[in-house]
Scaffold this motif. Structure first.
Motif, short mmCIF file in Angstrom:
data_model
loop_
_atom_site.label_atom_id
_atom_site.label_comp_id
_atom_site.label_asym_id
_atom_site.label_seq_id
_atom_site.Cartn_x
_atom_site.Cartn_y
_atom_site.Cartn_z
N MET A 1 29.95 16.08 76.54
CA MET A 1 29.21 16.85 77.51
C MET A 1 28.72 18.13 76.83
N ALA A 2 27.55 18.58 77.24
CA ALA A 2 27.00 19.83 76.74
C ALA A 2 26.06 20.41 77.79
N GLY A 3 26.04 21.74 77.90
CA GLY A 3 25.13 22.41 78.80
C GLY A 3 25.79 22.91 80.07
N THR A 4 24.96 23.48 80.94
CA THR A 4 25.43 24.01 82.21
C THR A 4 24.46 23.59 83.31
N LEU A 5 24.79 23.95 84.53
CA LEU A 5 23.91 23.66 85.66
C LEU A 5 23.16 24.91 86.11
N GLU A 6 23.07 25.89 85.21
CA GLU A 6 22.33 27.12 85.51
C GLU A 6 20.83 26.85 85.47
N VAL A 30 12.26 18.95 88.01
CA VAL A 30 10.85 18.83 87.59
C VAL A 30 10.53 17.41 87.14
N GLU A 31 11.26 16.43 87.66
CA GLU A 31 11.08 15.04 87.20
C GLU A 31 9.69 14.49 87.48
N ILE A 57 23.46 10.82 80.83
CA ILE A 57 23.33 11.36 82.18
C ILE A 57 22.84 12.79 82.06
N VAL A 58 21.69 13.05 82.63
CA VAL A 58 21.04 14.35 82.50
C VAL A 58 20.89 15.00 83.87
N ASP A 59 21.41 16.21 84.01
CA ASP A 59 21.20 17.04 85.20
C ASP A 59 20.38 18.24 84.75
N ASP A 60 19.07 18.15 84.95
CA ASP A 60 18.14 19.15 84.43
C ASP A 60 17.77 20.16 85.50
N LYS A 61 17.79 21.42 85.10
CA LYS A 61 17.40 22.51 85.99
C LYS A 61 16.18 23.24 85.45
N GLY A 62 15.27 22.48 84.82
CA GLY A 62 14.04 23.07 84.31
C GLY A 62 14.14 23.56 82.88
N ALA A 63 14.98 22.90 82.08
CA ALA A 63 15.17 23.32 80.68
C ALA A 63 13.94 23.01 79.84
N LEU A 64 13.70 23.85 78.86
CA LEU A 64 12.64 23.58 77.89
C LEU A 64 13.05 22.40 77.01
N ASP A 65 12.06 21.79 76.36
CA ASP A 65 12.30 20.64 75.49
C ASP A 65 13.31 20.96 74.39
N CYS A 66 13.20 22.15 73.79
CA CYS A 66 14.12 22.51 72.70
C CYS A 66 15.56 22.63 73.20
N VAL A 67 15.75 23.04 74.44
CA VAL A 67 17.09 23.14 75.02
C VAL A 67 17.64 21.73 75.27
N LEU A 68 16.80 20.85 75.78
CA LEU A 68 17.21 19.46 76.02
C LEU A 68 17.66 18.81 74.71
#
Length: 95
Positions: A1-6, A30-31, A57-68
């Motif tokens: 796992m990596a990242g946050t839900l911020e 933003v799907e 499994i991706v929970d995206d909160k509008g991250a930029l491509d480089c963050v993804l």
């Protein structure tokens, strides 16, 4: 796992796939606009590191491509047995 839900971040979780192909499960604010780009980025990173089929499994909160990309690479590094991905060799002459 990596990242946050911020806001402007993404949480990426990976697990072994149950089938012969990568299984991408994407929940994104933003799907509609960027779902295809998110899928493309995920598959590109998985192919680059020659990852055997996994479930992502991706929970995206509008991250930029480089963050993804960074979050997926971090999750892969944490999941691999060697604990290290084959990072590109840095060109010592580049500044």
């Amino acid at each position: 796992m990596a990242g946050t839900l911020e806001s402007s971040d993404v949480m990426v979780r990976i697990a072994p796939a149950e089938g012969p192909q990568h299984d991408l499960l994407i929940a994104s604010s933003v799907e509609k606009q960027f779902g295809a780009a998110i899928r493309h980025t995920l598959l590109e990173v998985l192919q680059r590191y020659e990852v055997e089929p996994v479930q992502v499994i991706v929970d995206d909160k509008g991250a930029l491509d480089c963050v993804l990309r960074a979050r997926l690479e971090t999750a892969l590094m944490r999941a691999c047995e060697g604990g290290q991905l084959p990072w590109e060799a840095k060109d010592e002459n580049a500044e």
